[in-house]
Design an enzyme around this catalytic site. Structure first.
Site, short mmCIF file in Angstrom:
data_model
loop_
_atom_site.label_atom_id
_atom_site.label_comp_id
_atom_site.label_asym_id
_atom_site.label_seq_id
_atom_site.Cartn_x
_atom_site.Cartn_y
_atom_site.Cartn_z
CG ASP A 1 5.01 3.28 7.40
OD1 ASP A 1 4.11 3.58 6.59
OD2 ASP A 1 4.80 2.54 8.38
CG HIS A 2 4.25 0.19 4.24
ND1 HIS A 2 4.09 -1.14 4.54
CD2 HIS A 2 3.83 0.87 5.34
CE1 HIS A 2 3.60 -1.27 5.75
NE2 HIS A 2 3.43 -0.07 6.26
CG HIS B 1 -3.94 0.18 6.87
ND1 HIS B 1 -3.91 0.73 8.13
CD2 HIS B 1 -2.76 0.54 6.28
CE1 HIS B 1 -2.79 1.41 8.29
NE2 HIS B 1 -2.08 1.32 7.19
CG HIS C 1 4.21 -1.50 11.53
ND1 HIS C 1 5.02 -0.39 11.67
CD2 HIS C 1 3.45 -1.28 10.44
CE1 HIS C 1 4.75 0.48 10.69
NE2 HIS C 1 3.80 -0.06 9.93
CG ASP D 1 0.77 -1.22 7.92
OD1 ASP D 1 1.69 -2.04 8.13
OD2 ASP D 1 0.94 0.02 7.90
CG HIS E 1 -0.35 0.09 2.53
ND1 HIS E 1 0.39 -0.93 3.10
CD2 HIS E 1 -0.34 1.09 3.47
CE1 HIS E 1 0.81 -0.57 4.29
NE2 HIS E 1 0.39 0.66 4.54
CG HIS F 1 0.03 4.45 4.65
ND1 HIS F 1 -0.66 3.75 5.60
CD2 HIS F 1 -0.87 5.33 4.10
CE1 HIS F 1 -1.92 4.18 5.64
NE2 HIS F 1 -2.06 5.13 4.74
#
Length: 266
Positions: A63-64, A117, A177, A139, A59, A61
């Site tokens: 941090d990915h 998410h 995570h 996530d 996805h 975001h």
């Protein structure tokens, strides 16, 4: 970290940022990574002779995807990501039913749509070796938890979790995570008498004391200990109803109450 052999795929959770894992799979001198929030931890493992063939994204975001461009520019790896989201440098947009053939490793992964998410979140599921299934779920599903609903509805997320829960119980759950200890603390509020969850709490605490990952999990363990996969259990429904102080007549209502409870948990 695991040592690679030519006969078996090596699965490595690479710590990144504050609590992310970038998953790397190596086989026969070739590798792919999942959700590189930064490039440096991956680059540190690209020793002579190891070829990064692919970058898989679940996805959008940051941090990915934060390391996607740098890794692609350095290695020439092909970037795969969800068709319904804006992924940096995406070469191959994907949706449920697509198959990802990973060069060099001989591995094939099936794409699953798992919105909730985010609106276009996907997962990659397949066999790392014969009899060794895994799912890279970003996530959506966490160890003893699930992702927050930033773009989707409770009904969408519950459907996505049901889809993941339908995979084989020995499937390795490769989420993104290290939230396990805090998730378990909350899960014990929901099911304080769950013996499997109590054992899991002790095991996870021991691993973190040794600075070891608690992941991957397995779907069998999640079904036994993760409240978000146990909305049909009487004890979970009762706990959610008590916390919500309202009748919860559907699995979606139970899930929504659990998610709100987790959102507020400290």
């Amino acid at each position: 970290m695991n040592q690679s052999t030519s006969a078996q795929a090596t699965l490595t959770p690479i710590p990144a940022l504050s609590d992310n894992y970038i998953w790397m799979v190596q086989k026969n001198g070739h590798a792919f990574v999942v959700d590189p929030g930064e490039s440096e931890p991956v680059e540190a493992l690209l020793h002579d002779g190891l070829v990064l063939e692919a970058i898989l994204v679940t996805h959008h975001h940051g941090d990915h995807v934060g390391g996607v461009r740098a890794l692609q520019q350095r290695t020439g790896a092909r970037v795969y990501g969800p068709r319904r989201e804006n992924i940096p440098a995406c070469d191959v947009p994907l949706a449920e039913g697509d198959i990802v053939d990973l060069p060099g490793t001989g591995l094939r992964l099936q794409v699953l749509d798992i919105p909730g998410h985010t609106a276009g979140h996907i997962a990659y599921a397949g066999q790392l070796d014969p009899g060794r299934p895994a799912v890279f779920c970003g996530d959506t599903l966490f160890a003893a938890g699930c992702g927050r609903l930033f773009e989707g509805t409770p009904a969408q997320m519950l459907h996505s979790l049901d889809k993941l829960s339908g995979l084989a119980p020995d499937t390795l759950v490769c989420c993104a995570h290290e939230y396990t200890l805090s998730n378990i603390r909350w899960a014990l509020q929901v099911e304080p008498d769950n013996a499997a969850l109590q054992r899991r709490a002790r095991d996870a605490a021991r691993l973190r004391e040794q600075n070891q990952p608690t992941l991957p999990s397995t779907l069998g363990l999640e079904r036994a200990t993760n409240p978000f996969l146990r909305t049909g259990q009487a004890d979970v429904r009762a706990a959610a109803t008590r916390h919500a102080r309202a009748p919860l007549d559907t699995p979606q209502a139970v899930f929504a109450a659990l998610r709100q409870w987790k959102n507020d948990f400290r």
